[in-house]
Design a protein around this motif. Structure first.
Motif, PDB file in Angstrom:
ATOM      1  N   GLU A 143      47.713  -4.789  -0.811  1.00  0.00           N
ATOM      2  CA  GLU A 143      48.774  -5.979  -0.677  1.00  0.00           C
ATOM      3  C   GLU A 143      48.523  -7.067  -1.264  1.00  0.00           C
ATOM      4  OE1 GLU A 143      52.603  -4.981   1.471  1.00  0.00           O
ATOM      5  OE2 GLU A 143      51.311  -6.175   2.964  1.00  0.00           O
ATOM      6  N   ILE A 144      47.292  -7.690  -1.705  1.00  0.00           N
ATOM      7  CA  ILE A 144      47.380  -8.932  -2.348  1.00  0.00           C
ATOM      8  C   ILE A 144      45.886  -8.225  -3.122  1.00  0.00           C
ATOM      9  CG2 ILE A 144      48.371 -10.195  -0.776  1.00  0.00           C
ATOM     10  CD1 ILE A 144      45.852 -11.060   0.448  1.00  0.00           C
ATOM     11  N   PRO A 145      44.716  -9.231  -3.941  1.00  0.00           N
ATOM     12  CA  PRO A 145      43.573  -8.898  -4.253  1.00  0.00           C
ATOM     13  C   PRO A 145      42.223  -9.033  -3.454  1.00  0.00           C
ATOM     14  CG  PRO A 145      44.711 -10.126  -6.061  1.00  0.00           C
ATOM     15  CD  PRO A 145      46.161  -9.862  -5.007  1.00  0.00           C
ATOM     16  N   VAL A 146      42.262  -8.306  -2.921  1.00  0.00           N
ATOM     17  CA  VAL A 146      41.346  -8.128  -1.660  1.00  0.00           C
ATOM     18  C   VAL A 146      39.874  -7.694  -2.870  1.00  0.00           C
ATOM     19  CG1 VAL A 146      39.705  -7.273   0.430  1.00  0.00           C
ATOM     20  CG2 VAL A 146      42.438  -7.748  -0.703  1.00  0.00           C
ATOM     21  N   ALA A 147      38.122  -8.930  -3.391  1.00  0.00           N
ATOM     22  CA  ALA A 147      37.666  -8.839  -3.518  1.00  0.00           C
ATOM     23  C   ALA A 147      36.896  -7.703  -3.770  1.00  0.00           C
ATOM     24  CB  ALA A 147      36.558  -9.704  -3.890  1.00  0.00           C
ATOM     25  N   GLY A 148      36.296  -7.608  -2.044  1.00  0.00           N
ATOM     26  CA  GLY A 148      35.446  -6.065  -1.714  1.00  0.00           C
ATOM     27  C   GLY A 148      36.406  -4.977  -1.964  1.00  0.00           C
ATOM     28  N   PHE A 149      37.667  -5.085  -3.090  1.00  0.00           N
ATOM     29  CA  PHE A 149      38.584  -4.001  -2.956  1.00  0.00           C
ATOM     30  C   PHE A 149      38.728  -3.862  -4.474  1.00  0.00           C
ATOM     31  CE2 PHE A 149      38.930  -3.385   1.392  1.00  0.00           C
ATOM     32  CZ  PHE A 149      38.033  -2.838   1.828  1.00  0.00           C
TER      33      PHE A 149
END
Length: 259
Positions: A105-111
């Protein structure tokens, strides 16, 4: 504290106050951790608090179930930056492929490969209290009142969502909002078909929830909703019912209309 591979049996400290089993995986989720704490650990951290701490200390996003109901394939995510959001997980077609994180739902650096958009499926799983409906109408197995009760619950939950800021993601798709109004159409017909005390009780509940809905919305002639989704064709040339003409003061939908 004991930290061991999940396959390790002989060399583990079975008397440890806290144990952590780990398993290496493939795909977007590289490790699985299972943490147990004995009753001696006080206070017991919540799953979210533990996930936040692990994400911060390990500097990686941590997927977890949390305490609320979630649809299959959806997990909560704690990020190293301290945010908590939701992710949709795709199951591998073959064991060696590993799971993929399809959307967050929000940018996640790990994905970095995951799509970023809201997940409407989590909204339907959220159980919200409906005190007005429950104070007037009792759920009934079968019979005309059963459907009326379900429709009243759905209508009141819309007002509760509005009052609470659209949990769990502070968002609500216009398509679901229009669906709720269509159910309100059906509710009018179903209540009118009741008789005697059942009709009186249902009308009281409906009147109170309608009043709450009026207080949380403003009349814009239905323009905001019509700009986002198609209203029922029966209303395209006629007079909109009053609740179709009203919109939340702060619109919960935006450009992201996923689902």
């Amino acid at each position: 504290m004991d930290v061991s591979d999940e396959s390790e049996v002989e060399n583990r400290n079975w008397n440890a106050t806290v144990t952590c089993e780990y398993e290496e995986m493939s795909g977007d989720v590289r490790w699985a951790l299972t943490v147990y704490a004995s009753e001696e650990v006080s206070p017991q951290p919540s799953e979210e608090a533990l996930a936040r701490a692990l994400a911060r200390e390990l500097d990686v996003p941590v997927l977890f179930l949390g305490e609320g109901p979630l649809p299959p394939g959806v997990r909560q995510v704690a990020t190293p930056e301290g945010q908590v959001t939701h992710a949709r997980i795709g199951e591998p077609e073959a064991d060696e492929e590993g799971a993929t994180v399809e959307a967050v739902e929000i940018p996640v650096a790990g994905f970095p490969k995951a799509a970023v958009h809201k997940l409407p499926e989590i909204i339907r799983e959220l159980r919200l209290s409906t005190p007005v409906t429950d104070s007037h109408v009792a759920p009934e197995a079968g019979g005309p009142l059963s459907r009326v009760y379900d429709l009243l619950v759905n209508w009141e939950r819309l007002t509760v969502r509005m009052a609470q800021g659209w949990p769990p993601s502070h968002w609500y798709p216009a398509s679901m909002y229009a669906e709720d109004l269509a159910f309100r159409d059906e509710l009018t017909e179903r209540v009118a078909a009741l008789s005697g005390p059942q009709r009186v009780s249902a009308q009281r509940a409906l009147g109170e929830v309608d009043a709450i809905y009026r207080g949380l919305t403003t009349d814009d002639g239905g323009r905001a909703l019509a700009a986002a989704v198609s209203v029922p064709s029966a209303y395209s040339e006629g007079e909109l019912p009053w609740y179709w003409r009203r919109r939340p003061v702060e619109l919960p939908w935006g450009e992201d209309q996923a689902g």
